[in-house]
Design an enzyme around this catalytic site. Sequence first.
Site, PDB file in Angstrom:
ATOM      1  N   PHE A 283       0.816  -1.221   0.000  1.00 27.07           N
ATOM      2  CA  PHE A 283       0.000   0.000   0.000  1.00 27.07           C
ATOM      3  C   PHE A 283       0.848   1.269   0.000  1.00 27.07           C
ATOM      4  O   PHE A 283       0.342   2.340  -0.329  1.00 27.07           O
ATOM      5  CB  PHE A 283      -0.901   0.051   1.249  1.00 27.07           C
ATOM      6  CG  PHE A 283      -1.832  -1.117   1.359  1.00 27.07           C
ATOM      7  CD1 PHE A 283      -3.049  -1.105   0.711  1.00 27.07           C
ATOM      8  CD2 PHE A 283      -1.470  -2.240   2.076  1.00 27.07           C
ATOM      9  CE1 PHE A 283      -3.904  -2.189   0.779  1.00 27.07           C
ATOM     10  CE2 PHE A 283      -2.319  -3.331   2.162  1.00 27.07           C
ATOM     11  CZ  PHE A 283      -3.532  -3.316   1.510  1.00 27.07           C
ATOM     12  N   ALA A 284       2.109   1.173   0.442  1.00 31.06           N
ATOM     13  CA  ALA A 284       2.918   2.383   0.630  1.00 31.06           C
ATOM     14  C   ALA A 284       3.016   3.161  -0.682  1.00 31.06           C
ATOM     15  O   ALA A 284       3.457   2.622  -1.691  1.00 31.06           O
ATOM     16  CB  ALA A 284       4.321   1.996   1.105  1.00 31.06           C
TER      17      ALA A 284
ATOM     18  N   TYR B 163       0.388  10.465 -10.854  1.00 33.03           N
ATOM     19  CA  TYR B 163      -0.040   9.476  -9.852  1.00 33.03           C
ATOM     20  C   TYR B 163      -0.525   8.206 -10.564  1.00 33.03           C
ATOM     21  O   TYR B 163      -0.032   7.100 -10.301  1.00 33.03           O
ATOM     22  CB  TYR B 163      -1.143  10.072  -8.972  1.00 33.03           C
ATOM     23  CG  TYR B 163      -1.858   9.035  -8.137  1.00 33.03           C
ATOM     24  CD1 TYR B 163      -1.185   8.334  -7.141  1.00 33.03           C
ATOM     25  CD2 TYR B 163      -3.198   8.732  -8.376  1.00 33.03           C
ATOM     26  CE1 TYR B 163      -1.842   7.363  -6.395  1.00 33.03           C
ATOM     27  CE2 TYR B 163      -3.859   7.769  -7.627  1.00 33.03           C
ATOM     28  CZ  TYR B 163      -3.171   7.083  -6.648  1.00 33.03           C
ATOM     29  OH  TYR B 163      -3.819   6.117  -5.920  1.00 33.03           O
TER      30      TYR B 163
ATOM     31  N   ASN C 111     -13.588   4.759  -5.550  1.00 38.26           N
ATOM     32  CA  ASN C 111     -13.561   5.765  -4.462  1.00 38.26           C
ATOM     33  C   ASN C 111     -13.817   5.123  -3.098  1.00 38.26           C
ATOM     34  O   ASN C 111     -14.954   4.804  -2.774  1.00 38.26           O
ATOM     35  CB  ASN C 111     -14.574   6.862  -4.767  1.00 38.26           C
ATOM     36  CG  ASN C 111     -14.107   7.745  -5.907  1.00 38.26           C
ATOM     37  OD1 ASN C 111     -13.978   7.271  -7.032  1.00 38.26           O
ATOM     38  ND2 ASN C 111     -13.818   8.987  -5.623  1.00 38.26           N
TER      39      ASN C 111
ATOM     40  N   MET D 255     -18.538  22.397  -4.056  1.00 40.59           N
ATOM     41  CA  MET D 255     -18.885  21.412  -5.095  1.00 40.59           C
ATOM     42  C   MET D 255     -18.172  21.833  -6.377  1.00 40.59           C
ATOM     43  O   MET D 255     -18.474  22.901  -6.931  1.00 40.59           O
ATOM     44  CB  MET D 255     -20.390  21.384  -5.335  1.00 40.59           C
ATOM     45  CG  MET D 255     -21.176  20.807  -4.179  1.00 40.59           C
ATOM     46  SD  MET D 255     -22.866  20.431  -4.681  1.00 40.59           S
ATOM     47  CE  MET D 255     -23.457  22.043  -5.105  1.00 40.59           C
TER      48      MET D 255
ATOM     49  N   ARG E 250     -19.255   9.173  -9.039  1.00 40.25           N
ATOM     50  CA  ARG E 250     -18.164   8.265  -8.656  1.00 40.25           C
ATOM     51  C   ARG E 250     -18.726   6.974  -8.078  1.00 40.25           C
ATOM     52  O   ARG E 250     -19.861   6.938  -7.591  1.00 40.25           O
ATOM     53  CB  ARG E 250     -17.268   8.928  -7.581  1.00 40.25           C
ATOM     54  CG  ARG E 250     -16.479  10.128  -8.085  1.00 40.25           C
ATOM     55  CD  ARG E 250     -15.379   9.710  -9.045  1.00 40.25           C
ATOM     56  NE  ARG E 250     -14.601  10.839  -9.527  1.00 40.25           N
ATOM     57  CZ  ARG E 250     -14.890  11.556 -10.617  1.00 40.25           C
ATOM     58  NH1 ARG E 250     -15.967  11.266 -11.328  1.00 40.25           N
ATOM     59  NH2 ARG E 250     -14.114  12.548 -10.989  1.00 40.25           N
TER      60      ARG E 250
HETATM   61  N1  UFG Z   1     -15.309  16.966  -4.752  1.00 42.53           N
HETATM   62  C1  UFG Z   1     -15.991  18.125  -4.458  1.00 42.53           C
HETATM   63  N2  UFG Z   1     -15.616  18.798  -3.332  1.00 42.53           N
HETATM   64  C2  UFG Z   1     -14.621  18.380  -2.499  1.00 42.53           C
HETATM   65  C3  UFG Z   1     -13.938  17.184  -2.823  1.00 42.53           C
HETATM   66  C4  UFG Z   1     -14.305  16.501  -3.967  1.00 42.53           C
HETATM   67  O1  UFG Z   1     -16.899  18.540  -5.177  1.00 42.53           O
HETATM   68  O2  UFG Z   1     -14.344  19.043  -1.489  1.00 42.53           O
HETATM   69  C5  UFG Z   1     -15.725  16.200  -5.942  1.00 42.53           C
HETATM   70  C6  UFG Z   1     -14.598  16.000  -6.937  1.00 42.53           C
HETATM   71  O3  UFG Z   1     -14.515  17.093  -7.809  1.00 42.53           O
HETATM   72  C7  UFG Z   1     -15.045  14.704  -7.608  1.00 42.53           C
HETATM   73  C8  UFG Z   1     -15.755  13.939  -6.497  1.00 42.53           C
HETATM   74  O4  UFG Z   1     -16.101  14.909  -5.516  1.00 42.53           O
HETATM   75  O5  UFG Z   1     -15.959  14.988  -8.615  1.00 42.53           O
HETATM   76  C9  UFG Z   1     -14.893  12.876  -5.842  1.00 42.53           C
HETATM   77  O6  UFG Z   1     -13.649  13.475  -5.499  1.00 42.53           O
HETATM   78  P1  UFG Z   1     -12.575  12.764  -4.556  1.00 42.53           P
HETATM   79  O7  UFG Z   1     -11.429  13.707  -4.424  1.00 42.53           O
HETATM   80  O8  UFG Z   1     -13.236  12.280  -3.317  1.00 42.53           O
HETATM   81  O9  UFG Z   1     -12.160  11.466  -5.378  1.00 42.53           O
HETATM   82  P2  UFG Z   1     -11.577  11.341  -6.875  1.00 42.53           P
HETATM   83  O10 UFG Z   1     -12.650  10.674  -7.668  1.00 42.53           O
HETATM   84  O11 UFG Z   1     -11.033  12.594  -7.398  1.00 42.53           O
HETATM   85  O12 UFG Z   1     -10.319  10.400  -6.603  1.00 42.53           O
HETATM   86  C10 UFG Z   1     -10.376   9.026  -6.556  1.00 42.53           C
HETATM   87  C11 UFG Z   1      -9.205   8.529  -5.704  1.00 42.53           C
HETATM   88  C12 UFG Z   1      -7.897   8.882  -6.359  1.00 42.53           C
HETATM   89  C13 UFG Z   1      -7.880   8.362  -7.764  1.00 42.53           C
HETATM   90  C14 UFG Z   1      -9.086   8.834  -8.526  1.00 42.53           C
HETATM   91  C15 UFG Z   1      -9.174   8.189  -9.873  1.00 42.53           C
HETATM   92  O13 UFG Z   1      -9.261   9.106  -4.430  1.00 42.53           O
HETATM   93  O14 UFG Z   1      -6.839   8.290  -5.648  1.00 42.53           O
HETATM   94  O15 UFG Z   1     -10.276   8.504  -7.842  1.00 42.53           O
HETATM   95  O16 UFG Z   1      -9.532   9.097 -10.819  1.00 42.53           O
HETATM   96  F1  UFG Z   1      -6.782   8.807  -8.408  1.00 42.53           F
END
Ligand code: UFG
Length: 317
Positions: free
Chosen positions: A71-72, A139, A168, A203, A217
């Site tokens: 996982f690291a 990443y 997610n 958002m 997601r």
């Molecule tokens: N979002 C908001 N407000 C916030 C945080 C997130 O609107 O404060 C939105 C983001 O724009 C996105 C959704 O919520 O549309 C989910 O965002 P996250 O940051 O929770 O998760 P991501 O889908 O961006 O990221 C996840 C994993 C990453 C991985 C990615 C793959 O956490 O490690 O999916 O694309 F790289």
Amino acid sequence: MKLLVTGGAGYIGSVVSALLLEAGHEVVVLDDLSTGHEDAVPARARLVRGTLRGAAAEVLGGAGFDAVLHFAARSLVGESVEKPGLYWDKNLGESLALLEAMRVAGVPRIVFSSTAATYGEPESTPILETDPTRPTNPYGASKLAIDTTLAEYARLHGIGGVSLRYFNVAGAYGTQGERHAVETHLIPNVLKIANGDGDAVKMFGEDYPTADGTCVRDYIHVADLGRAHLLALDACEPGTHQIFNLGSGTGNSVREVIEVCREVTGRDIPAEVHPRRPGDPAVLIASSDKIRSQLGWKPERDLRAMVSDAWTFLRSR
Ligand code: UFG
């Protein structure tokens, strides 16, 4: 089995360590504590503090480990765009050191924490394991390179490898939950606002081609995700590298997540629309058919359970 868990002081690594211990395995955690927390490591696991380059060979050498769960990693998409070299070094470079240490010590199996970010912007949803991999940030690119390296170590050195591509991840398990110094994830950020830490949820974008205009997601409970690792461990076959998506196979929009957080917490949770966050695909949903049919895995906890467990964790701290 005797197992090495790299990154076992982090959110997902600590949950999986707890599940492995519950299943009767012996667990050694290797973590440099750069982003993890010493007190997240379950009490019955032995913690070795160090990097993979610095300590993996010494820990694995002659110690009779049966497998590694890896996982690291550095895992912030935004940071990876600012510091690509760091991500190639910490993710691919350290993983290479780990694989070499495994080869020399004769450790036969590895389960690797890969990501949906290896696919990049999907052409269609749900995403299949056979779909094109075109990561849009360092990443995802560095994680994809590790998947490729694992395939080579399987083919050429006979290792049995499984890469689990997470979508997610959310929720908490027992005393383990999400507590990142820099929190970018939606659910913990919304719950912080619910807890009175900040004014309004941001958002990011409401003009996406989705039903309510916000990104969709595929959320998966960290305990369901953890269980998949135990199945993956049993599924490792010498000389093969297998890839499984790990998501629930359903999607929720940002607005839907915030609404569930309001229901679970009983708080208003103000939210305001901000511009799109660069690099966010509109929809990311896993096809989870392969892991369901081949490993017999299925999710048991829904979005409400993820939010409820994350909320309980936040309130307990
Ligand atoms: N979002 C908001 N407000 C916030 C945080 C997130 O609107 O404060 C939105 C983001 O724009 C996105 C959704 O919520 O549309 C989910 O965002 P996250 O940051 O929770 O998760 P991501 O889908 O961006 O990221 C996840 C994993 C990453 C991985 C990615 C793959 O956490 O490690 O999916 O694309 F790289």
